[in-house]
Structure formats: C-alpha cells, structure tokens
Design a protein around this motif. Sequence first.
Motif, short mmCIF file in Angstrom:
data_model
loop_
_atom_site.label_atom_id
_atom_site.label_comp_id
_atom_site.label_asym_id
_atom_site.label_seq_id
_atom_site.Cartn_x
_atom_site.Cartn_y
_atom_site.Cartn_z
N ASP A 84 -24.38 2.20 6.97
CA ASP A 84 -25.16 1.80 5.94
C ASP A 84 -26.52 1.91 6.41
OD1 ASP A 84 -23.02 1.11 4.48
OD2 ASP A 84 -23.15 -0.93 4.69
N TYR A 85 -26.95 1.80 7.48
CA TYR A 85 -28.30 1.66 8.16
C TYR A 85 -28.68 3.20 8.15
CZ TYR A 85 -28.12 -3.04 10.17
OH TYR A 85 -28.14 -4.34 10.60
N TRP A 88 -29.97 4.21 4.56
CA TRP A 88 -31.28 3.58 4.36
C TRP A 88 -32.45 4.42 5.06
CZ3 TRP A 88 -33.51 0.40 8.32
CH2 TRP A 88 -35.01 -0.17 8.36
N PHE A 272 -27.85 -5.90 6.53
CA PHE A 272 -29.01 -5.78 5.47
C PHE A 272 -29.18 -7.24 4.83
CE2 PHE A 272 -28.33 -0.93 5.00
CZ PHE A 272 -29.27 -0.70 5.47
N THR A 283 -35.70 -5.56 5.84
CA THR A 283 -36.00 -4.11 5.73
C THR A 283 -37.13 -3.81 5.05
OG1 THR A 283 -34.57 -4.08 3.54
CG2 THR A 283 -33.44 -3.42 5.43
N GLU A 287 -39.71 -1.23 7.11
CA GLU A 287 -40.25 0.24 6.31
C GLU A 287 -41.79 0.15 6.74
OE1 GLU A 287 -38.79 0.22 2.36
OE2 GLU A 287 -36.79 0.11 2.73
#
Length: 293
Positions: A84-85, A88, A272, A283, A287
């Motif tokens: 999943d990471y 992203w 998440f 997150t 980012e």
Amino acid sequence: MSLFYSTTYGQELIELWDEKDIPNYKSTAEREDIAKRDITFISKVQKPTLEIFLPSERNANGKAILILPGGGYGGVAYDWEGTDYAKWLNAQGIAAFVLKYRSPQAASVIESYKAPIQDAQRAIRWIKRNAQKLHIKKELVGVMGSSAGGHLASTLATHSTSYYEATDEIDKESFQVSFMMLIYPVVSMKKGITHMGSRNNLLGKEPTKQLIEQFSNEEQVTEKTPKAFIVHSADDGAVPVQNSLVLYDALLKNNISTDMHLYPKGGHGYGFGKSNADAPDWTAVAEGWLNSW
C-alpha cells in the motif's frame, strides 16, 4: 544471480539470492504461513524477496525507497505497511521496493538477529546495482519502516558493518542509504523502551548486553547517519513513543537533519490511518518532506 518471476501485485518480484547463496540459512521443511486476516500477514518467512513498484518514466524523480513492513519480527504486514505504501510512493514519482525479509525465529535461520539486516543490506545493494535501468539515482536511495520494520530501517541506516560476506557483483555496491522514514518505529532494545515481542524475536529472551547495545539504534547514530523523517503517537501502547524520542535526541546531538512529528493520539499500527479516526494524517507532511529536497 537473483531470480525474476511475474506477480499479480507488483510489477516484478525477485529472490535476493539463489537458495545456495542465502547467508545464515539452512534448508528445513518449515513453510511460510499467510494468516487469514483483513491484511496480508506473512510469518515464518524462509526466503527473502523484493517486490518492485515503479512510477511511469515521465513521473519518476530518481528517488527510491526500500519499504520494510512491520510485524514484531514475527512476520511482515505485507500489504498494510508494504505494498500500500509502495503505490502511494509511486504517485509521488518515487520507485518503491517491498522487502519480505526473513523471520529471525524461522527454522531456516541459524543466527536470529542477523537475518533481517542481511536481507535489508542485500536489497539496497540490488537496488543500486540496477539503478540505471530502473531510472534511479544511487544518491537518492532511502529506507522506510514501520514498527519492527522501523527498527530494521534504523539498523540499516545506522550500522556500518556488512552482516554477510560478499558473493557476487551485487555485493560490491554500498548498502548505505541517503535518508530514512520511520513510522511508529521500534528503535531501542533496552527494557522500558523497547517492544519486548520484537526484542525477543530478534535477539532471543536472554540477549547479551553487547547485543542489546548493538541493536539499540539510538546508540549507533553518528555524524554520518542519514537525514530522517519520524512519525509517532504519544498514546502508542505497543511501541512507546520514547523510541522515537531517544533517536531524535541522538540525531540532534549529531546535527542530523530530522523532521519529527509527534501526535497525541493514533495508537499503534495504523498504517495510512484511513481506518482509524484518531490516526494522524502523516502522509501529507511526508509528501512535503519528500518534495523538499
């Protein structure tokens, strides 16, 4: 030579070593187990693999991250804190690699504490060896780990010794990383701070003082340690927030650039955080950090 084969989850999956070359390994009848849960949790990991997730070439920015899922060193939360990471990170233009590292207490492992870091060091070397064809810049390769995976990530980032003998061209590459991202990480092996389940699985129930010191990664920070991004919650009932605090103190003393975010709530193991109303929206700040250099 590493073996390649297709997978339906990522773009490519490799075995880090041929079976005869896996360090600290003996062949047994034990098999991996995938628990029937709402996440993919793989225990009794026997052979390390690396799953590759690449952004489009147009979107790629040259950065790459080795992802080390958590699991208390008893297994890996493979999708929850892994694939999943990776998806992203791809959206941020970053190449991602999910490591299924060996379980220290697997029957095939000879010395427990060496297996995970051997696999992580090999994975970084493989990434760098293949950097050009993967559109990666070697100086922009980092590591990301959650919970016990955070301990493994901080071990990779702070230990300068190779934990296995070189066997091929891949092992001529450096395993040093340029940055680390730690999500509610285990850092220390000291009682009162550590997560005892992770410590017992990695070092055994009666580790020597030397091993405790060696794998208390706040003690291994130097002026050469890479920059860090850290997330933790004060109400973490599994891995005390003190793990991140002692690491931050060590990083600060060595003038290492560190972006740390502590939240009052969130608990532990939220990934998440989409399924936990109290979990932090980490997150968004991650980012910003990833795009700041």
